[in-house]
Write an enzyme that holds these catalytic residues in place. Structure first.
Site, short mmCIF file in Angstrom:
data_model
loop_
_atom_site.label_atom_id
_atom_site.label_comp_id
_atom_site.label_asym_id
_atom_site.label_seq_id
_atom_site.Cartn_x
_atom_site.Cartn_y
_atom_site.Cartn_z
N SER A 29 -14.54 49.61 35.66
CA SER A 29 -13.60 49.46 34.55
C SER A 29 -13.00 48.07 34.64
O SER A 29 -11.87 47.87 35.08
CB SER A 29 -12.49 50.52 34.65
OG SER A 29 -13.01 51.82 34.68
N GLU A 30 -13.80 47.08 34.23
CA GLU A 30 -13.39 45.70 34.42
C GLU A 30 -12.05 45.38 33.78
O GLU A 30 -11.23 44.65 34.34
CB GLU A 30 -14.46 44.75 33.87
CG GLU A 30 -15.71 44.67 34.71
CD GLU A 30 -16.73 45.75 34.41
OE1 GLU A 30 -17.82 45.75 35.04
OE2 GLU A 30 -16.45 46.60 33.53
N ASP B 269 -20.78 37.26 34.08
CA ASP B 269 -21.16 37.84 32.78
C ASP B 269 -20.27 39.03 32.41
O ASP B 269 -20.18 39.40 31.25
CB ASP B 269 -22.62 38.30 32.83
CG ASP B 269 -23.53 37.26 33.45
OD1 ASP B 269 -24.36 36.69 32.74
OD2 ASP B 269 -23.39 37.01 34.67
N HIS C 244 -26.78 38.42 33.56
CA HIS C 244 -26.24 38.40 34.92
C HIS C 244 -26.26 37.01 35.56
O HIS C 244 -26.01 36.90 36.76
CB HIS C 244 -27.04 39.35 35.83
CG HIS C 244 -26.65 40.78 35.72
ND1 HIS C 244 -26.82 41.52 34.58
CD2 HIS C 244 -26.08 41.62 36.63
CE1 HIS C 244 -26.40 42.76 34.79
NE2 HIS C 244 -25.94 42.85 36.02
#
Length: 803
Positions: free
Chosen positions: A526-527, A552, A594
């Site tokens: 859960s950035e 990213d 990425h």
């Protein structure tokens, strides 16, 4: 270290049925006489008085905004005014049972919650405590202003004057505002009364409040945290992330017993049935009752319930039940408080999206009229008393609005002040920090012992050691981190796969044996909430080290990095530090999603410090400075360098603790022909190119940026004045590269010394290709060498007096 729970296929594959407990709808609270028996008749009557205070405040602001005049006061207010007329009972009922140690976070429409919480705290504080709080603000200037212009009064009146003036001065952009006029209407707050930031981004207070709850739980601090958000916020991803984060299973299953339990957070949805113009129920959301979403989180349904927000005593009863659940360790709690916004979204809103019939229905059950009638029926007040309450509220609004609008008595905040409060520019002294509460002495950590046995340098007698025998980049980071973790128990560390695994790239390996769960844990993927919760944790007085696995993934936490982390110190008027270090790795071989070098994104946003070390020595020193500082730092790390040993600095990586100042580039190699400024991992390629070109007589002066923001360009400027040429190189795409900004900054100062245009070398303006093509994509030794040769062949004479 393996996980604590065995995933048994015999269990998880077995047939079963989940049972969802019922969710209560509109449970009634006590009647006024019953409430008077608990909190006293005067306090019950003051509930109506506080509701009037909110109503008169917002009505006056509405008129002033729309007409530039309120009564005989003429004032042109150009800022926002998101009103909540009709929602007063919900705000006052919520705060009725909260103490000053309970903290509320709000939305863009939270004048009501601000005033209600402030008045509730004022009612609970004794004269001395309240006087100390008021005198501390603005060095006592506000109290002096109010006393000299308004005269003496009782505590409730003095408190109301202080509260409304501080809020209005903030709204009007005055230096005397609670946040020095920088936050404004949508961001005002005042921590001494338990009022924490309101937030202009829909739903953004939910994950920040989660972090505040994390601080209270992990630090064993009293009180709960309330996240005031609208019903439309239920459609925001970070809100759902926050609901899960505050109820994580590890909080009750893995954390120490004295810190066990769901986080003490109440998600209080001010459900007025609309976003701006879109209806939530029946249109933009899937639920029929907002409280239903509580069943999607944990076995307690988040203790979710729907409550009648027109009745302040029913709201207070729901809050009391929420406090009981949290006391039992069963937080968080979700309250769906049904209320109604009689006003438009803002004064310019004509409410064309709803019918006159609907508005009339809700105005006919206006909470002030309903509750006033109930008080009269209970014999606690009469018609004259009700009018007296309204007049008292109006008088407080009029007198404080006059003072706040007077530019002589209440000067405006200046841009100089805004610039002054951007960064704290201060550091903690670890010698004065509280000792860490550790589960094992750090010296006994296998990782600490392993690193202690390694060479401090990657080069011995001119021979480069195998990586396994020397201190690596990841080891250097670990040393700085473990030092701070041991010496400062305010520091909490979390992110994706940080515990047990040791972090995706091994930096935290060995911390699991040192730190208990409440100081080092695996966060959910859960950035947004990883970043926002760290903000809330820091707002409460903590210090946070968090991680996003790849650059990213910044897109998943865009608002949280750019609108929250970057801005709250300034919007607080400099009263609130945000010591948050966000580690972000930069990849190179994992393709388009990425492998992007995104340093330009945070570097573009004022309020963030941005660093990108390339050597183990700098990694340790810059991490120490970042963790010691009181400002938010975005700490980039190249995945290709985690195994890198120190081959540039003589003496290698010192064993003792040290700091490298943020913002100071380093001269790596002296030369007189071309200056090369490198950012991140390109340092080694640029150094190899420089060494190769020296054979053919081209001497490169190589500078490692180390930091991007701030950036002291003195060493670069001096170098370019000598060489007349500058090449800036990094792995970022050239399109929008922050190197162009640095190049422009240097060019303005050395224009007369330049023999050739300053050039920026980066990656092509395409997406990052698959791994087999990355050698062609990122600046190679040969491409850097070619660019240097091209610059060296340009021999335009320098301009200036001697040119």
């Amino acid at each position: 270290m393996p996980s604590n729970f065995v995933v048994d296929p015999a269990v998880v594959r077995g047939q079963a049925r989940l049972e969802i407990n019922p969710i209560r709808i509109n449970r009634r609270g006590p009647n006024p006489l019953e409430a008077a028996g608990h909190i006293g008749a005067d306090r019950v009557v003051d509930v109506l008085g506080d509701m009037y205070l909110i109503r008169e405040f917002e009505a006056a602001l509405d008129v002033l905004k729309r007409f530039g005049k309120f009564g005989d006061l003429e004032y042109r207010y150009s800022g926002p005014a998101h009103l909540a007329i009709g929602q007063e009972a919900a705000a006052v009922g919520q705060s009725l049972v909260l103490s000053p140690e309970d903290h509320i976070f709000g939305s863009h429409r939270s004048h009501g919650e601000f005033i209600a919480k402030g008045m509730a705290a004022i009612a609970q504080l004794d004269d001395v405590s309240l006087s100390q709080i008021m005198s501390a603000h603005s060095g006592g200037a506000v109290v002096e202003l109010l006393d000299s212009n308004l005269g003496p009064a009782d505590q409730r009146t003095n408190g109301a004057r202080f509260l409304l003036y501080g809020l209005l001065a903030e709204i009007f952009g005055r230096e005397a505002g609670f946040n020095r006029g920088i936050g404004g209407s949508m961001h005002a707050f005042f921590p001494p009364l338990g009022i924490y930031p309101n937030n202009a981004i829909v739903g953004a207070s939910a994950p920040i409040a989660a972090g505040a709850g994390l601080f209270k739980r992990s630090r064993n601090k009293p009180g709960v945290v309330v996240a005031n958000i609208g019903d439309a916020a239920a459609g925001c991803g970070p809100v759902w992330e926050a609901l899960n984060f505050t109820a994580m299973g590890q909080l009750t299953s893995l954390w120490p017993p004295d810190r066990s339990g769901g986080l003490p957070v109440i998600f209080f949805f001010m459900n007025n049935f609309y976003g701006m113009g879109g209806q939530t129920i029946g249109e933009t959301m899937a639920f029929d009752r907002l409280s239903r979403i509580g069943a999607g989180v944990n076995i307690h349904n988040l203790h979710a319930e729907t409550v009648d927000g027109n009745d302040p005593l029913s709201v207070a009863a729901a809050m009391t039940r929420a406090l009981s659940a949290i006391e039992a360790g069963e937080g968080p709690v979700l309250i769906d408080c049904q209320t109604y916004r009689q006003s438009g979204h803002s004064p310019s809103d004509a409410s064309s999206y709803r019918s006159k019939e609907e508005l009339d229905l809700w105005r006919s059950v206006d909470p002030l009229q309903e509750f006033g009638n109930r008080l009269e029926e209970a014999g606690l007040i009469d018609g004259e008393g009700r009018e007296s309450l309204r007049e008292w509220a109006l008088d407080r609004v009029v007198e404080t609005m006059r003072l706040a609008a007077d530019e002589q008595l209440s000067p405006r905040v200046s841009m100089e002040t805004v610039a002054e409060v951007m960064w704290a520019e201060s550091e903690i002294d670890l010698a004065e920090a509280p000792p860490g509460s550790l589960s094992a002495p750090s010296a006994d950590s296998p990782r600490v012992i392993q690193i202690a046995g390694r060479s401090r340098s990657g080069v011995v007698d001119g021979v480069e050691l195998p990586a396994a025998r020397a201190v690596q980049f990841r080891d250097a980071l670990f040393e700085a981190i473990v030092h701070h973790a041991v010496h400062d128990d305010r520091l909490i560390i979390y992110g994706e796969e940080n515990r047990d695994w040791g972090g995706a790239f091994g930096v935290y390996r060995g911390l699991t044996e040192i730190l208990p769960y409440h100081r080092l844990f695996n966060a959910p993927i859960s950035e947004a909430t990883i970043v926002s919760s760290a903000i809330g944790y820091a707002m409460e007085g903590g210090r946070a080290l968090i991680e996003l696995m790849y650059a990213d993934f910044m897109g998943r936490a865009g608002d949280e990095i750019f609108n929250q982390l970057a801005k709250w110190r300034a919007m607080s008027g400099g009263i609130m530090d945000l010591p948050v270090v966000l580690r972000i790795s930069v990849g190179s071989t994992y393709g388009a999603q990425h492998s992007q070098e995104w340093t330009a994104l945070p570097a573009h946003i004022p309020g963030l410090k941005v660093v990108f070390p390339a050597t183990p020595y700098d990694a340790k020193g810059l991490m120490a400075s970042a963790l010691a500082g009181n400002d938010p730092v975005i700490f980039f790390e190249s995945q290709g360098l985690y195994g890198q040993t120190e081959v540039i600095r003589e003496g290698g990586v010192p064993e003792e603790y040290y700091r490298v100042p943020i913002g100071q580039p380093r001269l790596v190699r002296a030369g007189g022909d071309v200056t090369v400024l490198s950012v991140g991992a390109t340092l080694y390629r640029a150094l190899e190119a420089a060494e190769n070109l020296a054979v053919s007589g081209i001497e490169v002066e190589l500078i490692d940026a180390r930091s991007i923001v701030p950036f002291d360009d003195t060493v670069v400027v001096e170098s370019v004045r000598k060489t007349g040429r500058l090449l800036c190189v990094s792995d970022a795409v050239e399109q929008g590269s922050y190197l162009a900004t640095l190049a422009q900054k240097v060019s303005r100062q050395v224009f007369d010394s330049l023999r050739a245009p300053v050039e920026v070398l980066g990656s092509p303006n395409t997406i990052v290709p698959p791994a087999d093509l990355t050698v062609e994509y990122f600046p190679s030794v040969q491409r850097i060498a070619d660019a240097i040769v091209g610059l060296s062949e340009k021999e335009a004479p320098p301009r200036g007096p001697t040119g």
